[in-house]
Design an enzyme around this catalytic site. Structure first.
Site, PDB file in Angstrom:
ATOM      1  N   CYS A 132       0.820  -1.221   0.000  1.00  0.00           N
ATOM      2  CA  CYS A 132       0.000   0.000   0.000  1.00  0.00           C
ATOM      3  C   CYS A 132       0.851   1.266   0.000  1.00  0.00           C
ATOM      4  CB  CYS A 132      -0.929  -0.016   1.206  1.00  0.00           C
ATOM      5  SG  CYS A 132      -1.967   1.440   1.297  1.00  0.00           S
ATOM      6  N   CYS A 135      -0.671   4.127   2.034  1.00  0.00           N
ATOM      7  CA  CYS A 135      -0.480   4.021   3.485  1.00  0.00           C
ATOM      8  C   CYS A 135       0.973   4.313   3.866  1.00  0.00           C
ATOM      9  CB  CYS A 135      -0.811   2.622   3.981  1.00  0.00           C
ATOM     10  SG  CYS A 135      -2.220   1.862   3.207  1.00  0.00           S
ATOM     11  N   ASP A 136       1.919   3.795   3.091  1.00  0.00           N
ATOM     12  CA  ASP A 136       3.318   3.760   3.540  1.00  0.00           C
ATOM     13  C   ASP A 136       4.287   4.612   2.716  1.00  0.00           C
ATOM     14  OD1 ASP A 136       2.531   1.913   5.465  1.00  0.00           O
ATOM     15  OD2 ASP A 136       2.794   0.240   4.081  1.00  0.00           O
TER      16      ASP A 136
END
Ligand code: NAP
Length: 309
Positions: A132, A135-136
């Site tokens: 992701c 997300c990261d």
């Protein structure tokens, strides 16, 4: 006993919830391990009708949730791991808890597929391997990263990562992208993205601190092996449907997708059991098609329940 239980809170689940609630069925929606579904890990959604400027996936799901709740749908957190699907009564087992309903809509979505190479599991999460970018991605500011895959997801991840990263190597096992034309063109035109064609990742290598430092890659045509230095490894090679609890009771295809009854995209062979979204669709797999299937499933459930009365 509930009239209808909807499993899943992605586009399919919440759309089914909106329609079932507006049909006065007082639906219960069970939220699994990924509240809001896959779209909550997507950056910009540019192709959902009604948002000409695009909308980020998280906000879109928040809108859908609010809309379902507004009409009276209820949401509970429960991961269903076993089911017993009788004609008039469906039982859903979530650990110690048992839910019962006259009808169910399975909208459990899909989860990211992994490579299964050494180092992947060990370095997953905060140690450099992830599925992701949204997300990261920001954790890899100023670093070199790799994205594995050749579809729209891989392109989306690679483009998103250019906001933070110095260089993004896109490793694909073939010599052309599977992604849609517009995404492929955008990706290959980006100065920070370098494709590595005909290549497979054999292993993800760690540094002394136990964090990713490189991937070992083999050229599938020449057999030549090399290391590509990177701090982040973003795997974007498709998805596996979340259909494990249904494998003994409903037909699944070879890849684990639920198979709807012939002539319908949402009815199953079992009365009062419907499917919607990515758990039953390996062809379109779009937010809007998932929403459409959720709508169809709720209408079918409503009609079936009316016939039983
Ligand atoms: P996908 O289209 O199935 O692409 C998966 C990619 O990963 C393919 O290039 C495949 O290679 C590669 N792959 C699969 N298994 C692999 C393995 N074990 N090792 C190495 N490579 C592997 O999946 P996706 O990109 O997640 O897209 C899924 C669907 O969602 C598509 O319909 C896509 O259009 C849609 N989507 C749309 C958007 C958007 O419109 N914004 C964004 C994301 C996804 P091969 O090419 O050799 O098969």
């Amino acid at each position: 006993m509930e009239n209808v239980i909807i499993l899943g809170t992605g586009c399919a689940g919440f759309t089914a919830g909106i329609y079932a609630a507006r049909a006065n069925l007082n639906p219960l929606i069970l939220e699994g391990k990924q509240p809001g579904g896959q779209l909550t890990t997507t950056s910009e959604v540019e192709n959902f009708p009604g948002f000409p400027e695009g909308i980020d996936g998280y906000s879109l799901m928040e809108h859908l949730r609010k809309q379902a709740l507004k009409f009276g749908a209820r949401v509970e957190n429960a991961f269903v791991d076993r089911v017993a699907l009788g004609e008039s009564e469906k039982s859903l087992f979530a650990g110690e808890k048992i839910y019962q309903a006259k009808s169910i809509i399975i909208a459990t979505g899909a989860a990211p597929r992994l490579l299964g190479v050494p180092g992947e599991k060990e370095l997953f999460g905060g140690k450099g391997v992830t599925t992701c970018a949204t997300c990261d991605g920001a954790f890899y500011r100023g670093m070199d990263v790799v994205v594995v895959g050749g579809g729209d997801s891989a392109c989306e991840e690679a483009l998103f990562l250019t906001r933070f990263c110095t260089k993004v190597t896109l490793i694909h096992r073939r010599n052309e992208l599977r992604a849609s034309k517009i995404m492929a063109e955008r990706t290959l035109a980006h100065e920070k993205i370098e494709p590595l064609w005909d290549s497979a990742v054999d292993e993800i290598l760690a540094d002394e601190d136990g964090k990713a430092r490189a991937v070992q890659v083999t050229n599938l045509k020449s057999g030549e092996t090399k290391e590509v230095e990177c701090k982040g490894v973003f795997i974007a090679i498709g998805h596996l449907p979340n259909t494990q609890p249904f494998k003994e009771v409903l037909p699944l295809d070879d890849n684990g997708y639920l198979i709807p009854e012939s002539g319908s995209s949402v009815k199953t062979a079992l009365p009062g059991v419907y499917v919607a979204g990515d758990c039953a669709d390996h062809v379109y797999r779009q937010a809007i098609t998932a929403a459409g299937m959720g709508c169809q499933a709720a209408i079918e459930a409503e009609r079936w329940l009316a016939d039983q009365a």
